[in-house]
Design a protein around this motif. Structure first.
Motif, mmCIF file in Angstrom:
data_model
loop_
_atom_site.group_PDB
_atom_site.id
_atom_site.type_symbol
_atom_site.label_atom_id
_atom_site.label_comp_id
_atom_site.label_asym_id
_atom_site.label_seq_id
_atom_site.Cartn_x
_atom_site.Cartn_y
_atom_site.Cartn_z
ATOM 1 N N GLY A 1 44.646 19.461 39.541
ATOM 2 C CA GLY A 1 43.719 19.839 40.594
ATOM 3 C C GLY A 1 44.181 21.040 41.394
ATOM 4 O O GLY A 1 43.785 21.224 42.546
ATOM 5 N N ALA A 2 45.005 21.872 40.773
ATOM 6 C CA ALA A 2 45.566 23.035 41.459
ATOM 7 C C ALA A 2 44.841 24.311 41.029
ATOM 8 O O ALA A 2 44.151 24.348 40.009
ATOM 9 N N LYS A 3 45.015 25.371 41.806
ATOM 10 C CA LYS A 3 44.493 26.670 41.430
ATOM 11 C C LYS A 3 45.271 27.208 40.236
ATOM 12 O O LYS A 3 46.395 26.793 39.972
ATOM 13 N N ARG A 4 44.652 28.134 39.524
ATOM 14 C CA ARG A 4 45.314 28.732 38.359
ATOM 15 C C ARG A 4 46.619 29.391 38.798
ATOM 16 O O ARG A 4 46.668 30.049 39.853
ATOM 17 N N PRO A 5 47.699 29.229 38.015
ATOM 18 C CA PRO A 5 48.975 29.846 38.394
ATOM 19 C C PRO A 5 48.858 31.363 38.529
ATOM 20 O O PRO A 5 48.103 32.010 37.793
ATOM 21 N N LYS B 1 51.637 24.105 44.674
ATOM 22 C CA LYS B 1 51.958 25.085 45.717
ATOM 23 C C LYS B 1 51.853 26.514 45.211
ATOM 24 O O LYS B 1 52.143 27.458 45.933
ATOM 25 N N ARG B 2 51.469 26.673 43.941
ATOM 26 C CA ARG B 2 51.387 27.978 43.270
ATOM 27 C C ARG B 2 52.742 28.682 43.274
ATOM 28 O O ARG B 2 52.837 29.899 43.424
ATOM 29 N N GLN B 3 53.796 27.888 43.087
ATOM 30 C CA GLN B 3 55.157 28.410 43.021
ATOM 31 C C GLN B 3 55.721 28.320 41.601
ATOM 32 O O GLN B 3 56.927 28.425 41.390
ATOM 33 N N PHE B 4 54.841 28.091 40.619
ATOM 34 C CA PHE B 4 55.247 28.021 39.209
ATOM 35 C C PHE B 4 54.390 29.058 38.473
ATOM 36 O O PHE B 4 53.345 28.744 37.921
ATOM 37 N N ASP C 1 58.277 17.026 40.127
ATOM 38 C CA ASP C 1 58.760 18.257 40.762
ATOM 39 C C ASP C 1 57.975 19.476 40.277
ATOM 40 O O ASP C 1 57.603 20.349 41.074
ATOM 41 N N GLN C 2 57.717 19.527 38.956
ATOM 42 C CA GLN C 2 56.984 20.667 38.402
ATOM 43 C C GLN C 2 55.546 20.692 38.913
ATOM 44 O O GLN C 2 55.018 21.758 39.256
#
Length: 306
Positions: free
Chosen positions: A249-253, A190-193, A183-184
């Protein structure tokens, strides 16, 4: 083991079985009996909030040790995590840590169980004064005046009653590993954290397999008292969250100011991200001889999300 099909239970049962222990594990769903059999345990359906159900399950198993891993944080029991309304979201777990613990201890006394192991919590919730890393000698933060207070009081209840019974409470850090952070990670992708403020709040992590290995040691050594079961590197959110994002593999928060985070996510989220205190594992290493396979979340996140 009470709570055999949770994230930790699924890793713990096989470790116990591999060391020659006969395990009876509980589930609230008859549909999960097959899973417990696959893990190597004798399964039993039990309602941890029903004293009669607990008493019958323990009496039938006649265990030497009870391991209490019951929580209610799954989507099935609690719905999606909701830090802004922590007091409502955490009700199932609060009840299992108060009523459920009391039922298990009563059953243990009635059947002569010699040892009791219970799940505690040591992630960001050390007392918010002094240094950023806490030992077992430091009190937990009770979060008075916030929606997390009832949850923190439930943790204190576990430590009080299990301690009086001569058992051990294992304060696990935030779990990661198979199924524990899905979940995290999804929120991160999604850049929601977001990072909140300077993101100076500390947290402690532990891989599920390391939490399980520490629990095996506590069972076999009949440990007593309280132990922080965390990795070697408590760290601020400003370090672990961007690393988690990179491994996923996500963009920086993104970063949001504290006033906006307080408005959107509530006071508890702000405390976690800006004032949280991490924990030391020195006592577990010294007294249990525990050596985590993943000494740092840096290595662990990378391997889990590769």
């Amino acid at each position: 083991m009470a709570g055999g099909t949770g994230a930790l239970g699924r890793r713990l049962v096989p470790q116990l079985v591999s060391r020659g222990h006969q395990v009876t594990a509980t589930t609230t769903s008859a549909a999960k009996m097959g899973l417990l059999a696959e893990l190597g345990a004798d399964g039993v359906v039990m309602d941890g909030l029903d004293a009669v159900s607990v008493g019958e399950a323990v009496a039938k198993a006649r265990p030497e040790v009870i391991v209490h891993q019951m929580t209610g944080i799954s989507l099935t029991h609690a719905g999606k995590p909701d830090l802004k309304h922590f007091d409502r979201w955490a009700v199932p777990t609060i009840r299992l840590r108060t009523e459920g613990t009391d039922h298990l201890l009563a059953a243990a006394e009635a059947t002569g169980v010699s040892h009791f192991v219970a799940q505690g919590y040591a992630n960001w919730n050390g007392i918010r004064e002094g240094g950023w890393v806490k030992t077992e000698e430091d009190p937990l933060d009770l979060m008075e005046g916030t929606v997390a207070h009832t949850s923190m009081m439930a943790l204190r209840h576990v430590e009080d009653v299990v301690g009086k019974a001569g058992g051990v409470v294992l304060r696990y850090g935030a779990f990661y590993g198979p199924g524990a952070t899905d979940d995290q990670v999804e929120l991160v992708r999604k850049r929601q954290f977001p990072l909140v403020g300077r993101a100076t709040g500390y947290a402690s992590w532990v891989h599920l397999d390391d939490a399980a290995s520490a629990t095996v040691l506590a069972v076999e050594q009949k440990a007593k008292g309280v132990f922080n079961i965390v990795d070697d590197e408590p760290a601020p959110a400003s370090e672990w969250l961007p690393h988690l994002a990179a491994c996923a593999g996500a963009k920086r928060p993104i970063r949001v100011p504290t006033w906006l985070a307080r408005l959107l996510a509530g006071e508890v989220a702000v405390v976690m991200m800006t004032e949280g205190r991490g924990f030391s594992n020195a006592k577990a290493r010294r007294e249990l001889g525990w050596e985590p396979h993943y000494p740092s979340w840096r290595q662990g996140f990378k391997e889990e999300l590769a």
